[in-house]
Write a protein that holds these residues in place. Structure first.
Motif, PDB file in Angstrom:
ATOM      1  N   ALA A   2       9.155  -3.606  10.712  1.00 19.19           N
ATOM      2  CA  ALA A   2       9.672  -3.689   9.348  1.00 19.19           C
ATOM      3  C   ALA A   2       8.622  -4.337   8.450  1.00 19.19           C
ATOM      4  O   ALA A   2       7.930  -5.273   8.854  1.00 19.19           O
ATOM      5  CB  ALA A   2      10.959  -4.508   9.329  1.00 19.19           C
ATOM      6  N   TYR A   3       8.509  -3.810   7.255  1.00 14.71           N
ATOM      7  CA  TYR A   3       7.560  -4.347   6.276  1.00 14.71           C
ATOM      8  C   TYR A   3       8.313  -5.144   5.223  1.00 14.71           C
ATOM      9  O   TYR A   3       9.439  -4.802   4.855  1.00 14.71           O
ATOM     10  CB  TYR A   3       6.787  -3.228   5.588  1.00 14.71           C
ATOM     11  N   SER A   4       7.665  -6.157   4.695  1.00 13.11           N
ATOM     12  CA  SER A   4       8.271  -6.941   3.609  1.00 13.11           C
ATOM     13  C   SER A   4       7.968  -6.257   2.277  1.00 13.11           C
ATOM     14  O   SER A   4       7.048  -5.440   2.169  1.00 13.11           O
ATOM     15  CB  SER A   4       7.698  -8.362   3.597  1.00 13.11           C
ATOM     16  N   LYS A   5       8.759  -6.600   1.279  1.00 10.79           N
ATOM     17  CA  LYS A   5       8.520  -6.061  -0.068  1.00 10.79           C
ATOM     18  C   LYS A   5       7.115  -6.425  -0.548  1.00 10.79           C
ATOM     19  O   LYS A   5       6.444  -5.627  -1.188  1.00 10.79           O
ATOM     20  CB  LYS A   5       9.568  -6.596  -1.051  1.00 10.79           C
ATOM     21  N   GLU A   6       6.694  -7.635  -0.198  1.00  4.37           N
ATOM     22  CA  GLU A   6       5.371  -8.100  -0.621  1.00  4.37           C
ATOM     23  C   GLU A   6       4.266  -7.220  -0.027  1.00  4.37           C
ATOM     24  O   GLU A   6       3.292  -6.893  -0.709  1.00  4.37           O
ATOM     25  CB  GLU A   6       5.157  -9.564  -0.228  1.00  4.37           C
ATOM     26  N   GLU A   7       4.431  -6.853   1.257  1.00  5.07           N
ATOM     27  CA  GLU A   7       3.432  -5.995   1.910  1.00  5.07           C
ATOM     28  C   GLU A   7       3.401  -4.612   1.259  1.00  5.07           C
ATOM     29  O   GLU A   7       2.332  -4.028   1.059  1.00  5.07           O
ATOM     30  CB  GLU A   7       3.739  -5.859   3.406  1.00  5.07           C
ATOM     31  N   ILE A   8       4.570  -4.115   0.919  1.00  6.11           N
ATOM     32  CA  ILE A   8       4.644  -2.800   0.276  1.00  6.11           C
ATOM     33  C   ILE A   8       3.996  -2.843  -1.107  1.00  6.11           C
ATOM     34  O   ILE A   8       3.226  -1.946  -1.463  1.00  6.11           O
ATOM     35  CB  ILE A   8       6.119  -2.321   0.193  1.00  6.11           C
ATOM     36  N   ILE A   9       4.262  -3.897  -1.861  1.00  2.23           N
ATOM     37  CA  ILE A   9       3.650  -4.055  -3.191  1.00  2.23           C
ATOM     38  C   ILE A   9       2.138  -4.155  -3.065  1.00  2.23           C
ATOM     39  O   ILE A   9       1.388  -3.581  -3.856  1.00  2.23           O
ATOM     40  CB  ILE A   9       4.236  -5.280  -3.943  1.00  2.23           C
ATOM     41  N   LYS A  11       0.273  -2.771  -0.759  1.00  2.00           N
ATOM     42  CA  LYS A  11      -0.216  -1.404  -0.501  1.00  2.00           C
ATOM     43  C   LYS A  11      -0.158  -0.577  -1.779  1.00  2.00           C
ATOM     44  O   LYS A  11      -1.069   0.220  -2.057  1.00  2.00           O
ATOM     45  CB  LYS A  11       0.621  -0.716   0.593  1.00  2.00           C
ATOM     46  N   ALA A  12       0.888  -0.755  -2.566  1.00  2.00           N
ATOM     47  CA  ALA A  12       1.009  -0.026  -3.834  1.00  2.00           C
ATOM     48  C   ALA A  12      -0.149  -0.379  -4.766  1.00  2.00           C
ATOM     49  O   ALA A  12      -0.705   0.487  -5.448  1.00  2.00           O
ATOM     50  CB  ALA A  12       2.350  -0.331  -4.507  1.00  2.00           C
ATOM     51  N   ARG A  13      -0.529  -1.651  -4.756  1.00  2.00           N
ATOM     52  CA  ARG A  13      -1.678  -2.074  -5.575  1.00  2.00           C
ATOM     53  C   ARG A  13      -2.964  -1.428  -5.085  1.00  2.00           C
ATOM     54  O   ARG A  13      -3.826  -1.066  -5.877  1.00  2.00           O
ATOM     55  CB  ARG A  13      -1.782  -3.595  -5.588  1.00  2.00           C
ATOM     56  N   ASP A  17      -5.324   0.945  -7.255  1.00  4.58           N
ATOM     57  CA  ASP A  17      -6.772   0.768  -7.389  1.00  4.58           C
ATOM     58  C   ASP A  17      -7.503   2.068  -7.065  1.00  4.58           C
ATOM     59  O   ASP A  17      -8.487   2.419  -7.723  1.00  4.58           O
ATOM     60  CB  ASP A  17      -7.268  -0.356  -6.472  1.00  4.58           C
ATOM     61  N   MET A  18      -7.015   2.795  -6.058  1.00  2.00           N
ATOM     62  CA  MET A  18      -7.619   4.087  -5.707  1.00  2.00           C
ATOM     63  C   MET A  18      -7.466   5.077  -6.864  1.00  2.00           C
ATOM     64  O   MET A  18      -8.417   5.777  -7.228  1.00  2.00           O
ATOM     65  CB  MET A  18      -6.963   4.658  -4.437  1.00  2.00           C
ATOM     66  N   ILE A  19      -6.272   5.118  -7.460  1.00  2.00           N
ATOM     67  CA  ILE A  19      -6.014   6.029  -8.579  1.00  2.00           C
ATOM     68  C   ILE A  19      -6.925   5.688  -9.752  1.00  2.00           C
ATOM     69  O   ILE A  19      -7.462   6.578 -10.411  1.00  2.00           O
ATOM     70  CB  ILE A  19      -4.522   5.984  -8.986  1.00  2.00           C
TER      71      ILE A  19
END
Length: 141
Positions: A2-9, A11-13, A17-19
């Protein structure tokens, strides 16, 4: 796992950055800079903002005829601005960046849905989760 919301955020960042490093975003930034450096466009935008303030005042005081005149002037300036090639390129680049963001959003949503279907023993082809498949089987009452 299970991933935490913080980890998902986080990855989203990373994805953000890639975009930000894509051709689409680079072109958008260059086009925006060229518009800001274009004296003619800057003057037209300033005129349009001034007219928009007048329009708000005319609307507040119920001056319909004056408002209509101002709105037609605003529309004419918008058309002149839109006719400038770099503005057209900027708008296209804006559209391209938005399309990229939409593609990423759709890909994430689809993958989450697919993962839910697979993890519940569902049917990907039918788009049903395991509980839907189990409860739609004939004779299962």
């Amino acid at each position: 796992m299970a991933y935490s919301k913080e980890e998902i955020i986080a990855k989203a960042r990373e994805v953000a950055d890639m975009i930000a490093e894509t051709e689409e975003v680079e072109f958008f930034k260059r086009a925006e800079a060229q518009i800001n450096e274009n004296q003619k466009v800057r003057e037209k935008i300033a005129s349009m903002k001034s007219l928009q303030k007048q329009a708000v005042n005319f609307q507040a005081y119920g001056k319909e005829r004056a408002l209509n005149l101002i709105e037609s002037k605003i529309q004419k300036i918008e058309e002149e601005i839109d006719a400038v090639p770099i503005v057209q390129e900027f708008k296209q680049s804006q559209s391209d960046v938005n399309a990229l963001l939409q593609m990423v959003s759709t890909a994430i949503a689809n993958q989450v849905t697919n993962n839910i279907i697979v993890s519940t023993g569902g049917d990907l082809l039918r788009g049903e989760t395991g509980s839907q498949v189990k409860n739609s089987t004939p004779g299962n009452c």
